[in-house]
Design an enzyme around this catalytic site. Structure first.
Site, PDB file in Angstrom:
ATOM      1  N   GLY A  80      82.599  -1.018  90.352  1.00  0.00           N
ATOM      2  CA  GLY A  80      83.978  -1.487  90.430  1.00  0.00           C
ATOM      3  C   GLY A  80      84.185  -2.946  90.070  1.00  0.00           C
ATOM      4  O   GLY A  80      85.183  -3.544  90.477  1.00  0.00           O
ATOM      5  N   LYS A  81      83.302  -3.523  89.262  1.00  0.00           N
ATOM      6  CA  LYS A  81      83.432  -4.941  88.896  1.00  0.00           C
ATOM      7  C   LYS A  81      84.691  -5.181  88.061  1.00  0.00           C
ATOM      8  O   LYS A  81      85.445  -6.132  88.317  1.00  0.00           O
ATOM      9  CB  LYS A  81      82.190  -5.386  88.101  1.00  0.00           C
ATOM     10  CG  LYS A  81      80.890  -5.280  88.865  1.00  0.00           C
ATOM     11  CD  LYS A  81      79.732  -5.823  88.080  1.00  0.00           C
ATOM     12  CE  LYS A  81      79.470  -5.042  86.793  1.00  0.00           C
ATOM     13  NZ  LYS A  81      79.080  -3.652  87.050  1.00  0.00           N
ATOM     14  N   SER A  82      84.908  -4.337  87.055  1.00  0.00           N
ATOM     15  CA  SER A  82      86.068  -4.538  86.180  1.00  0.00           C
ATOM     16  C   SER A  82      87.368  -4.285  86.930  1.00  0.00           C
ATOM     17  O   SER A  82      88.372  -4.987  86.716  1.00  0.00           O
ATOM     18  CB  SER A  82      85.969  -3.622  84.957  1.00  0.00           C
ATOM     19  OG  SER A  82      84.834  -3.951  84.164  1.00  0.00           O
ATOM     20  N   GLU A 134      87.489  -3.480  80.238  1.00  0.00           N
ATOM     21  CA  GLU A 134      87.336  -2.028  80.262  1.00  0.00           C
ATOM     22  C   GLU A 134      87.423  -1.542  81.707  1.00  0.00           C
ATOM     23  O   GLU A 134      86.641  -1.964  82.562  1.00  0.00           O
ATOM     24  CB  GLU A 134      85.995  -1.599  79.665  1.00  0.00           C
ATOM     25  CG  GLU A 134      85.799  -0.089  79.684  1.00  0.00           C
ATOM     26  CD  GLU A 134      84.380   0.338  79.371  1.00  0.00           C
ATOM     27  OE1 GLU A 134      84.109   1.555  79.415  1.00  0.00           O
ATOM     28  OE2 GLU A 134      83.533  -0.545  79.104  1.00  0.00           O
ATOM     29  N   HIS A 176      74.510  -9.271  81.968  1.00  0.00           N
ATOM     30  CA  HIS A 176      75.516  -8.264  82.316  1.00  0.00           C
ATOM     31  C   HIS A 176      76.297  -8.723  83.538  1.00  0.00           C
ATOM     32  O   HIS A 176      75.729  -9.221  84.510  1.00  0.00           O
ATOM     33  CB  HIS A 176      74.843  -6.928  82.611  1.00  0.00           C
ATOM     34  CG  HIS A 176      75.796  -5.854  83.024  1.00  0.00           C
ATOM     35  ND1 HIS A 176      76.731  -5.318  82.168  1.00  0.00           N
ATOM     36  CD2 HIS A 176      75.975  -5.223  84.209  1.00  0.00           C
ATOM     37  CE1 HIS A 176      77.436  -4.401  82.802  1.00  0.00           C
ATOM     38  NE2 HIS A 176      76.993  -4.325  84.045  1.00  0.00           N
ATOM     39  N   ARG A 195      75.660 -12.161 110.397  1.00  0.00           N
ATOM     40  CA  ARG A 195      77.089 -12.034 110.641  1.00  0.00           C
ATOM     41  C   ARG A 195      77.797 -13.380 110.628  1.00  0.00           C
ATOM     42  O   ARG A 195      79.023 -13.446 110.519  1.00  0.00           O
ATOM     43  CB  ARG A 195      77.328 -11.328 111.974  1.00  0.00           C
ATOM     44  CG  ARG A 195      76.816  -9.897 111.991  1.00  0.00           C
ATOM     45  CD  ARG A 195      77.174  -9.184 113.264  1.00  0.00           C
ATOM     46  NE  ARG A 195      78.630  -9.059 113.438  1.00  0.00           N
ATOM     47  CZ  ARG A 195      79.200  -8.456 114.483  1.00  0.00           C
ATOM     48  NH1 ARG A 195      78.444  -7.940 115.436  1.00  0.00           N
ATOM     49  NH2 ARG A 195      80.512  -8.390 114.581  1.00  0.00           N
ATOM     50  N   GLY A 200      76.662  -6.176  89.792  1.00  0.00           N
ATOM     51  CA  GLY A 200      76.501  -4.946  90.545  1.00  0.00           C
ATOM     52  C   GLY A 200      76.170  -3.809  89.604  1.00  0.00           C
ATOM     53  O   GLY A 200      76.243  -3.954  88.372  1.00  0.00           O
ATOM     54  N   ASP A 241      81.896  -7.433  81.204  1.00  0.00           N
ATOM     55  CA  ASP A 241      80.706  -6.679  80.812  1.00  0.00           C
ATOM     56  C   ASP A 241      79.550  -7.554  80.335  1.00  0.00           C
ATOM     57  O   ASP A 241      78.421  -7.382  80.766  1.00  0.00           O
ATOM     58  CB  ASP A 241      81.044  -5.640  79.734  1.00  0.00           C
ATOM     59  CG  ASP A 241      79.881  -4.701  79.483  1.00  0.00           C
ATOM     60  OD1 ASP A 241      79.461  -4.022  80.447  1.00  0.00           O
ATOM     61  OD2 ASP A 241      79.384  -4.640  78.343  1.00  0.00           O
TER      62      ASP A 241
END
Length: 317
Positions: free
Chosen positions: A167-169, A211, A147, A254, A162, A186
């Protein structure tokens, strides 16, 4: 093409499909085809180069599953008939007769009785060997669907991962709008092409589509043109998007971020974990991650450069 997979690495391909797929390149004819039969095995055992290790010339030490016989091999058998038993080992599944040679009736009958497929071509033996090795190298390479979203950013294959809805797509859409390319949304088909080389492909039903929640299905090719799509890409970096509230910010280095490794099909990939919030521009961060990965692969070390500059400044002071 029909494959079966077991134990994670072992793959199978039917002899019927194998012969059909290579017909246009090798222009061969079938002299004998058993009703059932397949080529299989762990192509990566003993560091072999994929399924290419299953094919070769006459070898009495490590006999091949696919054996190529040209004029030299058949002349040897004619001069040494006692070697026929070694020429037909138990693991042999296919004999390819090259250079327009013909088989002796006795040998052909023996092959049929053992249910060994026989193909014949007029092409040179070395050319046939190269074509068959190339085909089996890809066809029997280990593969796994995972995935995620795979994008080509500045020539670097980035696998975005994630939780669902993170919010990957949407990130992939923004990257494409900035001139980068989409490989798969996907679901990504990962294929280990060689040791430490993992390529990502888009499953055929999902090709060209993305998508996006709230918009539905988008045809990237129609929206941005053919240049916005690439069929496959070597995966060089995994970027995992995490909700900033779920990440222990105090644990993030950091100077170099939160970096570890992810194993896919025995290949170790660097994984960078990026915290996401409303105020962060993830597309810019992902572009920077791609540039950073390129610099590292080119032998650069930005952290070492920074530390050297600090030491020089301290010395001047």
């Amino acid at each position: 093409m029909t494959f079966a997979q077991s134990g994670g690495l072992e793959r199978h391909i039917s002899l019927c499909q194998f012969c059909a797929d290579l017909h246009s390149e090798l222009h061969w004819q079938c002299l004998h085809q058993p009703e059932e039969g397949s080529l299989s095995g762990d192509p990566w055992a003993e560091d072999d180069v994929g399924g290419a290790a299953l094919v070769g010339f006459l070898n009495f030490i490590r006999p091949h599953m696919v054996q190529i016989a040209g004029a030299c091999e058949l002349a040897y058998l004619e001069a040494h008939p006692e070697s026929t038993a070694q020429f037909l080992p138990a693991k042999l599944r296919l004999l390819i007769v090259c250079e327009g040679q013909s088989l002796a009736d006795r040998l052909y009958a023996d092959l049929k009785s053992r249910h060994i497929a026989v193909m014949a071509t007029s092409m040179g033996a070395k050319m046939v060997l190269a074509q068959v090795q190339h085909y089996l190298h890809h066809a029997l390479a280990p593969r796994q669907q995972i995935h995620g979203v795979l994008v080509d950013v500045l020539g670097v294959g980035l696998l975005l991962q994630g939780e669902a809805g993170i919010g990957k797509s949407e990130l992939a859409l923004e990257l494409v709008s900035r001139g980068h390319r989409l490989v798969a949304d996907d679901s990504v088909l990962c294929i280990r092409e060689a040791p430490n080389v993992l390529t990502g492909h888009c499953p055929a039903p999902l090709r060209n589509f993305l998508e996006v929640r709230g918009l539905g299905i988008i045809n990237i090719r129609e929206f941005f043109g053919a240049a916005a799509i690439v069929r496959s890409k070597r995966i060089r970096l995994v970027v995992e998007i995490k909700d900033m509230r779920d990440m222990e910010m105090a644990d993030i280095d950091r100077l170099q971020g939160k970096v570890d490794h992810m194993d896919i099909l025995g290949t170790q990939l660097t994984r960078l974990r990026l915290p996401v919030s409303a105020a962060r521009n993830l597309a810019v961060l992902v572009e920077a991650a791609a540039r950073s990965q390129y610099v590292k692969e080119s032998g650069g070390d930005m952290l070492a450069d920074f530390e050297a500059q600090v030491r020089r400044s301290a010395g001047e002071a």
